[in-house]
Structures are given as structure tokens and as C-alpha cells.
Write a protein that holds these residues in place. Structure first.
Motif, mmCIF file in Angstrom:
data_model
loop_
_atom_site.group_PDB
_atom_site.id
_atom_site.type_symbol
_atom_site.label_atom_id
_atom_site.label_comp_id
_atom_site.label_asym_id
_atom_site.label_seq_id
_atom_site.Cartn_x
_atom_site.Cartn_y
_atom_site.Cartn_z
ATOM 1 N N SER A 53 -3.333 30.145 15.837
ATOM 2 C CA SER A 53 -4.538 29.807 16.604
ATOM 3 C C SER A 53 -4.230 29.543 18.074
ATOM 4 O O SER A 53 -5.128 29.219 18.852
ATOM 5 C CB SER A 53 -5.222 28.574 16.002
ATOM 6 N N ARG A 56 -6.377 31.435 20.766
ATOM 7 C CA ARG A 56 -7.754 30.950 20.847
ATOM 8 C C ARG A 56 -7.819 29.572 21.504
ATOM 9 O O ARG A 56 -8.723 29.285 22.288
ATOM 10 C CB ARG A 56 -8.377 30.869 19.445
ATOM 11 N N LYS A 59 -7.449 29.875 25.203
ATOM 12 C CA LYS A 59 -8.644 30.465 25.796
ATOM 13 C C LYS A 59 -9.799 29.458 25.877
ATOM 14 O O LYS A 59 -10.572 29.433 26.838
ATOM 15 C CB LYS A 59 -9.068 31.682 24.975
ATOM 16 N N GLN A 60 -9.910 28.611 24.853
ATOM 17 C CA GLN A 60 -11.050 27.698 24.760
ATOM 18 C C GLN A 60 -10.646 26.233 24.984
ATOM 19 O O GLN A 60 -11.345 25.328 24.555
ATOM 20 C CB GLN A 60 -11.711 27.853 23.390
ATOM 21 N N LEU A 112 -12.030 25.294 14.761
ATOM 22 C CA LEU A 112 -12.354 26.589 15.352
ATOM 23 C C LEU A 112 -13.173 27.372 14.339
ATOM 24 O O LEU A 112 -12.774 27.484 13.174
ATOM 25 C CB LEU A 112 -11.072 27.350 15.701
ATOM 26 N N LYS A 116 -15.588 33.813 14.532
ATOM 27 C CA LYS A 116 -16.448 33.700 15.706
ATOM 28 C C LYS A 116 -15.640 33.101 16.843
ATOM 29 O O LYS A 116 -14.724 32.315 16.617
ATOM 30 C CB LYS A 116 -17.667 32.815 15.423
ATOM 31 N N ASP A 117 -16.022 33.455 18.050
ATOM 32 C CA ASP A 117 -15.303 32.938 19.212
ATOM 33 C C ASP A 117 -15.953 31.628 19.667
ATOM 34 O O ASP A 117 -16.317 31.465 20.818
ATOM 35 C CB ASP A 117 -15.341 33.974 20.335
ATOM 36 N N ASP A 118 -16.077 30.676 18.705
ATOM 37 C CA ASP A 118 -16.760 29.423 18.980
ATOM 38 C C ASP A 118 -15.883 28.231 18.620
ATOM 39 O O ASP A 118 -15.043 28.309 17.707
ATOM 40 C CB ASP A 118 -18.064 29.307 18.181
#
Length: 289
Positions: A53, A56, A59-60, A112, A116-118
Motif C-alpha cells: 500500500s 497509495r 499519493k494520498q 484505504l 477505489k482511489d479513496d
């Protein structure tokens, strides 16, 4: 070995997991390595499947940080700052610190959303934030005594040629609550319902009221454990006599915070991925002040 340390290490090892021994990356080698305590600032600190992870989380990261901050404010009426964001299995573990109105370190888990990119919701392990709050409140209620403990711990560390954990390492890896270079407060918040509930109702609760509530919840101070930890300057376990001598100094010292003290001495090296020594130690328990 201290029961407290065993419990703490078990929790961290469960989170930390194991690594595949084939084709290890430089990051994995760092995670599996060790570092002298005087040089350890959180390098290699990790959780199981964090590599899956990591992209991700990077990125977030800002969204993850804000989710953790909002969770602490909404759930515990407490402002925190973020010291570290560590990828984990389908989540990120956010190491946070409260500086006002009380001081403590703890962690928040931000999920996470799969496929989904959420960023999902935030949560904390049961009782973790609560015990951190109560520890911070105890240090606030007895500020002068804890300032004396800081000076005393520094003095005996120098006297016995021992080391403590660096502040940067505490910030990046610790979620034990109120923690300083040579010690941390180890409690269960369930022992202090009046103290905890009073804070949630009024985070600006006065010191004199806090003292009264601590005495109400724990009249004999038997449930308040102060874990003192020291490290050798060499990767060699100190003799039991050193722990015994330190324990006697604590018994004789006046003006320290009331509680049940544990003294634990370790070798020099920290296991990077868990931010803790390997567990081999000498100790003395049940030092009642």
C-alpha cells in the motif's frame, strides 16, 4: 522479562509481520536490520504488507493525515500533529502527538478503500488513545514531580553510563501514550473512568480537579505504572546488579510521581521495523513509590 514489555512487543510484532527472504529490497534490508539506540530515529519502521500500500499512501498522504487529525478532534476533542505516516495492510498507521492541553503519543489507523482511489474512515485500537489521554493527564496533574523524574532519570543514566530513546524515535514510532527519553506511563484507561470522562467533558479541566479525580480512581496509586527503560552503550546486556542498583535509587529518591515503577535494561541495538529492542533484558518490578 517484564509482562508489560512482552505485551507491547507482541502487539508490535503482530503488526510488523515477516518478510520474504528472497530478493530483498534495500528498504526490506533496512527494516530487518538493527541500529544503535543513539542513532535510531525510526528508520525501517514498518507494518505487515505495508509495501503493498506504500504507493497509495504516498499519493494520498495529506488526505490520510487530515483524516487522522479529524478523528482525534471529533472523537476525543483533542488537537494533534502528525509525526509519521506508515503504510500497512490496506491502511496507513498515523503516528500522532498531542502537545496541548496535555502531552502524549498515540496512533490512528486510516483505512484505504479497496478497488477505489479513496481514503476510508479512521479508527484506533481499543483503549490505545484512552490510555494515552489518561497518562497525559497524570503528567499534567503532577507536572513538578514529572519534571523531577526527568532530571533524576538523566542523572542516573549518566551515573551508570546508560542511554535512552531519542526524541525523534519516540515521535516516529511510539504510541504508548506519555513517553519521555527514559520512561513511559503504562496504564489501562478503564482504571480511571472519572479522570477520562472529566477530560472528555472538559479538556481544559483544572489541575486541582485532576488530582482529586486521580485519588478517587486510584487512592493507593497501585494502578499507575511508570516503565523506566535504559540501554547499554555497547551491545552487551548489563548485569542484574545494575538494575538492582537503579531500583534502589528510585526507592530512595523523594519527590517522584507516585506509582508502581519497573526498571528494564537492554542491550544497545533497536530492531528497526518494530522500533524496540530484541527483548533480552534484566529488570526489577514492583518498585512502589
Amino acid at each position: 522479562m517484564s509482562k508489560l514489555w512482552i505485551s507491547l512487543l507482541t502487539t508490535v510484532l503482530l503488526l510488523g509481520g515477516c518478510f520474504n527472504t528472497n530478493e530483498k529490497t534495500e528498504e526490506e534490508k533496512e527494516q530487518e536490520g538493527t541500529t544503535p539506540v543513539q542513532d535510531y530515529v525510526g528508520q525501517g519502521f514498518s507494518f505487515v504488507d505495508g509495501d503493498k500500500s506504500a504507493e497509495r499512501v504516498k499519493k494520498q498522504e495529506e488526505e490520510i493525515k487530515q483524516e487522522a487529525i479529524n478523528y482525534m478532534k471529533t472523537t476525543y476533542k483533542t488537537d494533534v500533529k502528525v509525526n509519521n505516516v506508515v503504510p500497512a495492510r490496506n491502511a496507513a498507521v498515523v503516528m500522532v502527538e498531542c502537545e496541548e492541553p496535555i502531552q502524549f503519543h498515540t496512533s490512528v489507523i486510516v483505512s484505504l478503500v479497496l478497488n477505489k482511489d479513496d481514503v476510508g474512515s479512521a479508527r484506533s485500537d481499543e483503549g490505545e488513545v484512552e490510555k494515552a489521554i489518561v497518562g497525559g493527564l497524570y503528567a499534567k496533574a503532577y507536572k513538578e514531580e514529572f519534571e523531577h523524574l526527568d532530571a533524576f532519570a538523566e542523572k542516573i543514566a549518566k551515573e551508570y553510563d546508560l542511554l535512552g530513546m531519542r526524541e525523534e524515535a519516540i515521535d516516529k514510532t511510539a504510541s504508548v501514550g506519555y513517553a519521555e527519553k527514559y520512561y513511559f506511563i503504562a496504564i489501562a484507561a478503564s482504571y480511571y473512568p472519572n479522570v477520562y470522562n472529566a477530560y472528555i467533558e472538559n479538556p481544559a479541566i483544572p489541575v486541582d480537579e485532576l488530582r482529586s479525580l486521580f485519588l478517587k480512581d486510584d487512592p493507593s496509586n497501585e494502578k499507575m505504572e511508570i516503565a523506566m527503560e535504559f540501554y547499554s552503550k555497547e551491545n552487551k546486556l548489563p548485569k542484574q546488579k545494575v538494575a538492582d542498583d537503579l531500583a534502589e535509587e528510585i526507592r530512595q529518591e523523594t519527590g517522584l510521581p507516585k506509582g508502581n515503577y519497573v526498571v528494564t535494561l537492554y542491550k544497545n541495538l533497536i530492531v528497526n521495523r518494530v522500533g524496540l529492542p530484541d527483548g533480552e533484558n534484566v529488570d526489577v518490578e514492583e518498585i512502589i513509590k
